[in-house]
Motif scaffolding. Sequence first.
Motif, PDB file in Angstrom:
ATOM      1  N   LEU A   8       0.821  -1.215   0.000  1.00 32.57           N
ATOM      2  CA  LEU A   8       0.000   0.000   0.000  1.00 32.57           C
ATOM      3  C   LEU A   8       0.853   1.263   0.000  1.00 32.57           C
ATOM      4  CD1 LEU A   8      -2.738  -1.173   2.461  1.00 32.57           C
ATOM      5  CD2 LEU A   8      -3.137  -0.361   0.145  1.00 32.57           C
ATOM      6  N   THR A   9       1.898   1.265   0.794  1.00 36.17           N
ATOM      7  CA  THR A   9       2.772   2.435   0.853  1.00 36.17           C
ATOM      8  C   THR A   9       3.375   2.720  -0.512  1.00 36.17           C
ATOM      9  OG1 THR A   9       3.283   2.019   3.173  1.00 36.17           O
ATOM     10  CG2 THR A   9       4.820   3.425   1.956  1.00 36.17           C
ATOM     11  N   ALA A  48      -9.712   4.966  -8.094  1.00 36.03           N
ATOM     12  CA  ALA A  48     -10.657   3.863  -8.329  1.00 36.03           C
ATOM     13  C   ALA A  48      -9.974   2.715  -9.060  1.00 36.03           C
ATOM     14  CB  ALA A  48     -11.858   4.365  -9.126  1.00 36.03           C
ATOM     15  N   THR A  49      -9.128   3.046 -10.031  1.00 31.35           N
ATOM     16  CA  THR A  49      -8.404   2.015 -10.766  1.00 31.35           C
ATOM     17  C   THR A  49      -7.454   1.257  -9.847  1.00 31.35           C
ATOM     18  OG1 THR A  49      -8.536   3.337 -12.784  1.00 31.35           O
ATOM     19  CG2 THR A  49      -6.870   1.605 -12.733  1.00 31.35           C
ATOM     20  N   LEU A  50      -6.753   1.994  -9.002  1.00 28.15           N
ATOM     21  CA  LEU A  50      -5.852   1.335  -8.052  1.00 28.15           C
ATOM     22  C   LEU A  50      -6.633   0.443  -7.092  1.00 28.15           C
ATOM     23  CD1 LEU A  50      -2.976   0.937  -6.955  1.00 28.15           C
ATOM     24  CD2 LEU A  50      -3.421   2.855  -5.419  1.00 28.15           C
ATOM     25  N   SER A  51      -7.774   0.923  -6.607  1.00 25.66           N
ATOM     26  CA  SER A  51      -8.606   0.116  -5.702  1.00 25.66           C
ATOM     27  C   SER A  51      -9.006  -1.202  -6.350  1.00 25.66           C
ATOM     28  CB  SER A  51      -9.869   0.870  -5.304  1.00 25.66           C
ATOM     29  OG  SER A  51      -9.596   1.896  -4.436  1.00 25.66           O
ATOM     30  N   LEU A  69      -5.856  -3.474  -6.822  1.00 30.09           N
ATOM     31  CA  LEU A  69      -5.371  -4.075  -5.581  1.00 30.09           C
ATOM     32  C   LEU A  69      -6.325  -5.141  -5.053  1.00 30.09           C
ATOM     33  CD1 LEU A  69      -3.948  -0.986  -3.644  1.00 30.09           C
ATOM     34  CD2 LEU A  69      -2.650  -2.884  -4.627  1.00 30.09           C
ATOM     35  N   ILE A  70      -7.609  -4.889  -5.164  1.00 28.76           N
ATOM     36  CA  ILE A  70      -8.580  -5.863  -4.666  1.00 28.76           C
ATOM     37  C   ILE A  70      -8.631  -7.093  -5.578  1.00 28.76           C
ATOM     38  CG2 ILE A  70     -11.044  -6.256  -4.248  1.00 28.76           C
ATOM     39  CD1 ILE A  70     -11.127  -3.327  -3.214  1.00 28.76           C
ATOM     40  N   ALA A  94      -7.417  -0.437   0.466  1.00 31.45           N
ATOM     41  CA  ALA A  94      -7.502  -0.180  -0.981  1.00 31.45           C
ATOM     42  C   ALA A  94      -8.771   0.593  -1.319  1.00 31.45           C
ATOM     43  CB  ALA A  94      -7.453  -1.490  -1.759  1.00 31.45           C
ATOM     44  N   LEU A  95      -9.827   0.361  -0.568  1.00 31.05           N
ATOM     45  CA  LEU A  95     -11.074   1.087  -0.811  1.00 31.05           C
ATOM     46  C   LEU A  95     -10.934   2.593  -0.553  1.00 31.05           C
ATOM     47  CD1 LEU A  95     -13.621  -1.437   0.737  1.00 31.05           C
ATOM     48  CD2 LEU A  95     -13.274  -0.921  -1.687  1.00 31.05           C
TER      49      LEU A  95
END
Length: 124
Positions: free
Chosen positions: A9-10, A55-58, A61-62, A93-94
């Motif tokens: 996440l970092t 949103a794309t990263l969320s 990652l999910i 991630a959310l």
Amino acid sequence: GMGSATALLTFSFYIFNFLCTATTPLVAAKRSAGREKEAIGVGGQALSLAFVLGATLSVTLIAFRYPLLDLMGSSVSGEDATGYAVDFLTIRALAAPAVFCISASTGILRGYLDTKTPIFILFV
């Protein structure tokens, strides 16, 4: 487990730090040229880009949380630790769209020479 999720996440959030640092001079340049509407437009574009990237990263990652955590070595920690890492990564991630929008907003406010508002919001 958790260390792997935190490191992932970092790194993921750090690579998008440009949302703040690039927005500031763009807004400031428009304002100093007397083009206020264009400065507002740059701010809107920065916020839109921040939301889309967040949103794309969320979603990324999910969707890829298990292989990413495995790549980071969380499987070595055991099943329980991996379960905690998956939960932690999913919840954090959310928050990516909100974090990125705050970063872009900080850049916009800095472009308006307002460094007090982000600090005030941080403490509220």
